[in-house]
Design a protein around this motif. Structure first.
Motif, PDB file in Angstrom:
ATOM      1  N   HIS A  39       0.985  -1.181  -0.112  1.00 27.82           N
ATOM      2  CA  HIS A  39       0.134  -0.057   0.035  1.00 27.82           C
ATOM      3  C   HIS A  39       1.012   1.132  -0.110  1.00 27.82           C
ATOM      4  O   HIS A  39       2.213   1.315   0.177  1.00 27.82           O
ATOM      5  CB  HIS A  39      -1.046   0.006   1.314  1.00 27.82           C
ATOM      6  CG  HIS A  39      -0.136  -0.084   2.465  1.00 27.82           C
ATOM      7  ND1 HIS A  39       0.047   0.999   3.251  1.00 27.82           N
ATOM      8  CD2 HIS A  39       0.049  -1.102   3.231  1.00 27.82           C
ATOM      9  CE1 HIS A  39       0.616   0.612   4.324  1.00 27.82           C
ATOM     10  NE2 HIS A  39       0.808  -0.496   4.359  1.00 27.82           N
ATOM     11  N   TYR A  46      -4.818   3.596   0.371  1.00 29.02           N
ATOM     12  CA  TYR A  46      -4.899   3.631  -1.142  1.00 29.02           C
ATOM     13  C   TYR A  46      -3.980   4.151  -2.051  1.00 29.02           C
ATOM     14  O   TYR A  46      -3.425   5.257  -1.308  1.00 29.02           O
ATOM     15  CB  TYR A  46      -6.364   3.777  -1.355  1.00 29.02           C
ATOM     16  CG  TYR A  46      -7.324   3.229  -0.809  1.00 29.02           C
ATOM     17  CD1 TYR A  46      -7.611   1.927  -1.519  1.00 29.02           C
ATOM     18  CD2 TYR A  46      -7.934   3.630   0.016  1.00 29.02           C
ATOM     19  CE1 TYR A  46      -8.784   1.268  -0.858  1.00 29.02           C
ATOM     20  CE2 TYR A  46      -8.985   3.108   0.683  1.00 29.02           C
ATOM     21  CZ  TYR A  46      -9.187   1.654   0.238  1.00 29.02           C
ATOM     22  OH  TYR A  46     -10.251   1.107   1.113  1.00 29.02           O
ATOM     23  N   ARG A  48      -4.002   0.097  -2.889  1.00 27.82           N
ATOM     24  CA  ARG A  48      -3.600  -0.923  -2.069  1.00 27.82           C
ATOM     25  C   ARG A  48      -3.410  -2.251  -3.089  1.00 27.82           C
ATOM     26  O   ARG A  48      -4.438  -2.395  -3.768  1.00 27.82           O
ATOM     27  CB  ARG A  48      -4.612  -1.478  -1.193  1.00 27.82           C
ATOM     28  CG  ARG A  48      -4.349  -2.534  -0.350  1.00 27.82           C
ATOM     29  CD  ARG A  48      -5.403  -2.797   0.934  1.00 27.82           C
ATOM     30  NE  ARG A  48      -6.619  -2.938   0.304  1.00 27.82           N
ATOM     31  CZ  ARG A  48      -7.760  -2.555   0.897  1.00 27.82           C
ATOM     32  NH1 ARG A  48      -7.796  -1.711   1.972  1.00 27.82           N
ATOM     33  NH2 ARG A  48      -8.953  -2.610   0.412  1.00 27.82           N
ATOM     34  N   ASN A  52      -4.380 -12.092  -5.220  1.00 28.46           N
ATOM     35  CA  ASN A  52      -5.944 -12.600  -5.374  1.00 28.46           C
ATOM     36  C   ASN A  52      -6.461 -13.889  -4.633  1.00 28.46           C
ATOM     37  O   ASN A  52      -7.389 -13.890  -4.434  1.00 28.46           O
ATOM     38  CB  ASN A  52      -6.056 -12.497  -6.764  1.00 28.46           C
ATOM     39  CG  ASN A  52      -7.396 -12.705  -7.586  1.00 28.46           C
ATOM     40  OD1 ASN A  52      -8.401 -12.169  -6.811  1.00 28.46           O
ATOM     41  ND2 ASN A  52      -7.589 -13.388  -8.573  1.00 28.46           N
ATOM     42  N   SER A  89      -5.388  -8.321  -6.670  1.00 28.48           N
ATOM     43  CA  SER A  89      -6.305  -7.562  -6.463  1.00 28.48           C
ATOM     44  C   SER A  89      -6.038  -6.096  -6.078  1.00 28.48           C
ATOM     45  O   SER A  89      -5.089  -5.923  -4.969  1.00 28.48           O
ATOM     46  CB  SER A  89      -7.180  -8.130  -5.362  1.00 28.48           C
ATOM     47  OG  SER A  89      -8.379  -7.214  -4.924  1.00 28.48           O
ATOM     48  N   VAL A  90      -6.422  -5.131  -6.943  1.00 30.72           N
ATOM     49  CA  VAL A  90      -5.725  -3.600  -7.013  1.00 30.72           C
ATOM     50  C   VAL A  90      -7.041  -2.834  -6.355  1.00 30.72           C
ATOM     51  O   VAL A  90      -7.961  -2.889  -7.241  1.00 30.72           O
ATOM     52  CB  VAL A  90      -5.342  -3.085  -8.494  1.00 30.72           C
ATOM     53  CG1 VAL A  90      -4.815  -1.653  -8.225  1.00 30.72           C
ATOM     54  CG2 VAL A  90      -4.034  -4.037  -8.704  1.00 30.72           C
ATOM     55  N   ALA A  91      -7.049  -1.895  -5.382  1.00 32.57           N
ATOM     56  CA  ALA A  91      -8.027  -1.105  -4.943  1.00 32.57           C
ATOM     57  C   ALA A  91      -7.429   0.369  -4.894  1.00 32.57           C
ATOM     58  O   ALA A  91      -6.391   0.423  -4.360  1.00 32.57           O
ATOM     59  CB  ALA A  91      -8.346  -1.298  -3.411  1.00 32.57           C
ATOM     60  N   THR A  92      -8.316   1.250  -5.655  1.00 30.96           N
ATOM     61  CA  THR A  92      -7.813   2.644  -5.729  1.00 30.96           C
ATOM     62  C   THR A  92      -8.524   3.256  -4.766  1.00 30.96           C
ATOM     63  O   THR A  92      -8.280   4.554  -4.403  1.00 30.96           O
ATOM     64  CB  THR A  92      -7.972   3.075  -6.935  1.00 30.96           C
ATOM     65  OG1 THR A  92      -9.234   2.789  -7.695  1.00 30.96           O
ATOM     66  CG2 THR A  92      -6.966   2.467  -7.903  1.00 30.96           C
ATOM     67  N   SER A  96     -13.663   0.838  -5.269  1.00 31.12           N
ATOM     68  CA  SER A  96     -13.028   0.406  -6.565  1.00 31.12           C
ATOM     69  C   SER A  96     -12.060  -0.664  -6.417  1.00 31.12           C
ATOM     70  O   SER A  96     -10.665  -0.120  -5.937  1.00 31.12           O
ATOM     71  CB  SER A  96     -12.437   1.655  -7.212  1.00 31.12           C
ATOM     72  OG  SER A  96     -11.712   1.226  -8.596  1.00 31.12           O
ATOM     73  N   THR A  97     -12.274  -1.907  -6.697  1.00 34.17           N
ATOM     74  CA  THR A  97     -11.415  -2.972  -6.652  1.00 34.17           C
ATOM     75  C   THR A  97     -11.285  -3.549  -7.961  1.00 34.17           C
ATOM     76  O   THR A  97     -12.267  -3.970  -8.291  1.00 34.17           O
ATOM     77  CB  THR A  97     -11.656  -3.942  -5.417  1.00 34.17           C
ATOM     78  OG1 THR A  97     -11.565  -3.230  -4.425  1.00 34.17           O
ATOM     79  CG2 THR A  97     -10.455  -4.995  -5.397  1.00 34.17           C
ATOM     80  N   THR A  98     -10.159  -3.937  -8.546  1.00 35.90           N
ATOM     81  CA  THR A  98      -9.937  -4.521  -9.623  1.00 35.90           C
ATOM     82  C   THR A  98      -9.068  -5.532  -9.868  1.00 35.90           C
ATOM     83  O   THR A  98      -7.899  -5.518  -9.224  1.00 35.90           O
ATOM     84  CB  THR A  98      -9.464  -3.346 -10.885  1.00 35.90           C
ATOM     85  OG1 THR A  98     -10.408  -2.506 -10.807  1.00 35.90           O
ATOM     86  CG2 THR A  98      -9.578  -4.029 -12.329  1.00 35.90           C
TER      87      THR A  98
END
Length: 141
Positions: A39, A46, A48, A52, A89-92, A96-98
Motif C-alpha cells: 500500500h 490506497y 492497495r 488475489n 487485487s488492486v484497490a484505488t 473500486s477494486t479490480t
C-alpha cells in the motif's frame, strides 16, 4: 511452542514491511496460508495491492533450504518465485477494486502501482501441513 510460533509470525510481518524485495521464511512444521499487502505508506490505505488468491508457504520453507517465499516485484515474482501469484487485487478506493494480471502495465516496475506502493502488511494463519485445517490459536483468515 506457541510463543515461538507467535514470534515467527511477528517476524514475518516485520519482514513484509521492508521496502523492495519481500521474503517470508517458514521454519515451522505448519503451512502458512494468507496474504501480503502492498500500500501507499503516506496515504491512508490506497492504492492497495493484495494477492488475489491465498498464498501458501509450505512447512520448512526458508532461505536455508532455498524454498522461501520471495517476491522482488509484482511482475517478476511470476517467473522467479516458487509461489507465483497470477493476478493481484488492486484497490484505488473503498469502492473500486479490480483484478489485474501479474504483467499488467500498472504493476510492472516503474508502473503506477509499483511506484506508489510498498510491502506493508501480511496476514497469515497456520494450517496443518498439506491440509486446510487451521492450527488452533493460529488462524488469521
Amino acid at each position: 511452542m506457541k510463543k515461538i510460533l507467535s514470534i515467527l509470525g511477528i517476524a514475518a510481518s516485520m519482514a513484509a514491511y521492508a521496502q523492495g524485495t519481500l521474503v517470508i521464511n517458514n521454519y515451522t512444521i505448519y503451512d502458512y496460508r494468507g496474504e501480503v499487502i502492498a500500500h501507499n505508506l503516506f496515504a491512508p490505505c490506497y492504492p492497495r495491492v493484495v494477492n488475489n488468491t491465498p498464498i501458501i508457504v509450505p512447512a520448512n520453507s526458508n532461505t536455508g533450504t532455498g524454498t522461501q517465499l520471495q517476491y522482488d516485484n509484482f511482475r517478476d515474482q511470476y517467473t522467479s518465485s516458487l509461489y507465483p501469484m497470477a493476478a493481484w487485487s488492486v484497490a484505488t478506493s473503498p469502492n473500486s477494486t479490480t483484478i489485474r494480471p501479474w504483467d499488467h502495465p500498472a504493476l510492472v516496475p516503474g508502473g503506477t502501482f509499483s511506484n506508489n506502493t510498498r510491502w506493508g502488511m501480511s496476514k497469515f494463519g497456520m494450517v496443518y501441513a498439506g491440509t486446510n485445517n487451521n492450527v488452533v490459536g493460529f488462524n488469521a483468515i
